[in-house]
Design an enzyme around this catalytic site. Structure first.
Site: not given
Ligand code: KIV
Length: 291
Positions: A109, A208
């Site tokens: 991420d 989400e």
């Molecule tokens: O950071 C995370 O865990 C997420 C998920 C909820 C998709 O973005």
């Protein structure tokens, strides 16, 4: 009357063609495999992971995609929300998850502030996740406003997972953690965002906190996989934060999360039993002792 020992309830072995099941295929899952799964109509699970040992368990259990989410901020690093976590912190966690796994595709991420500045910043951040951590793909939040970032990353050879609906990095603008895409206007906006991200080259999109009907519509419209969290059963894949899934999260987990274990109690019981053994002089026993 003697009681026969209770056998553990049988858990059906999931038929995960995508992952290759327990035979494995000796390589990591790729974004091409995910595209093929969508064409076959095969649903798949994704979990977050933040460390090598937990990630290894999920990898061995057949989870084809692991997300080193910025949710590590509040579920692993002790921050109040996802905003403060840094690229350096997530690179360390992503590298650990890569080292602990063999088969799963590892998606990193991109945290708040590491791509909103534009395509150049996104490219610098994405490159670091691939070069320094060994991630197979990155994820970023946002709709049409991040299309230039998605295009730049994909053109540079970095696979991108998009994320729309509730985007926790923008929680201050969204005014809280509430369902997104309700009402015709909001729904059309979300659909347009999804199509723009697909056109920009994203290989999948997380939806989400979106109403089921809208998530199903997006899933039918797109050729790339949709991954739902709080978006009902109509998406191609599902994702959960692992600490919610396994019952590690303190307090009330979100309504959309199903708790498959009570790890917090298991770990607490183990720690209390160990403490009692030490206090009572029961541990270490002779078998733990050298002479
Ligand atoms: O950071 C995370 O865990 C997420 C998920 C909820 C998709 O973005």
């Amino acid at each position: 009357m003697s009681q026969s020992p209770q056998s553990a309830p049988a858990v059906a072995e999931p038929k995960l063609t995508l992952y290759g099941g327990s035979n494995g295929v000796g390589r990591r899952v790729t974004v091409r495999d995910l595209a093929a799964a969508k064409r076959r109509g095969e649903r798949w699970p994704m979990l977050t992971a933040y460390d090598a040992l937990t990630a290894g368990v999920f990898d061995e259990s057949g989870i084809p995609v692991l997300l080193v989410g910025d949710s590590a901020a509040d579920n692993h690093l002790g921050y109040a929300n996802t905003v403060p976590v840094t690229v350096d912190e997530l690179i360390t966690l992503t590298a650990a998850v890569v080292r602990g796994t063999k088969r799963s595709l590892i998606v990193a991420d991109m945290p708040f502030g590491s791509y909103q500045g534009g395509a150049r910043q996104a490219l610098e951040t994405g490159t670091r996740f691939l070069k320094e951590a060994g991630a197979g793909a990155v994820k970023l939040e946002g709709g049409r406003r991040v299309v230039p970032q998605v295009e730049a990353l994909v053109q540079a050879g970095i696979p991108v997972m998009a994320h729309i609906g509730l985007t926790p990095q923008s929680v201050n603008v969204l005014g809280g953690y509430r369902v997104q895409g309700r009402g015709d206007e909001e729904a059309e906006r979300l659909l347009a965002d999804a199509k723009s991200l697909e056109a920009a080259g994203a290989f999948a999109v997380v939806l989400e906190l979106v109403p089921e009907e809208l998530a199903t519509r997006v899933t039918e419209l797109l050729t790339i996989p949709t991954i739902g969290i709080g978006a009902g059963p109509g998406t191609d894949a599902q994702v959960l934060v692992w600490t919610d899934m396994a019952g590690m999260t303190p307090g009330q987990a979100p309504r959309f999360a199903k708790k498959y274990a009570d790890l917090r109690s298991v770990l607490g019981d183990a720690a209390r039993a160990y403490a009692a053994d030490v206090v009572n002089g029961v541990f270490p026993a002779p078998e733990h002792t050298f002479h």
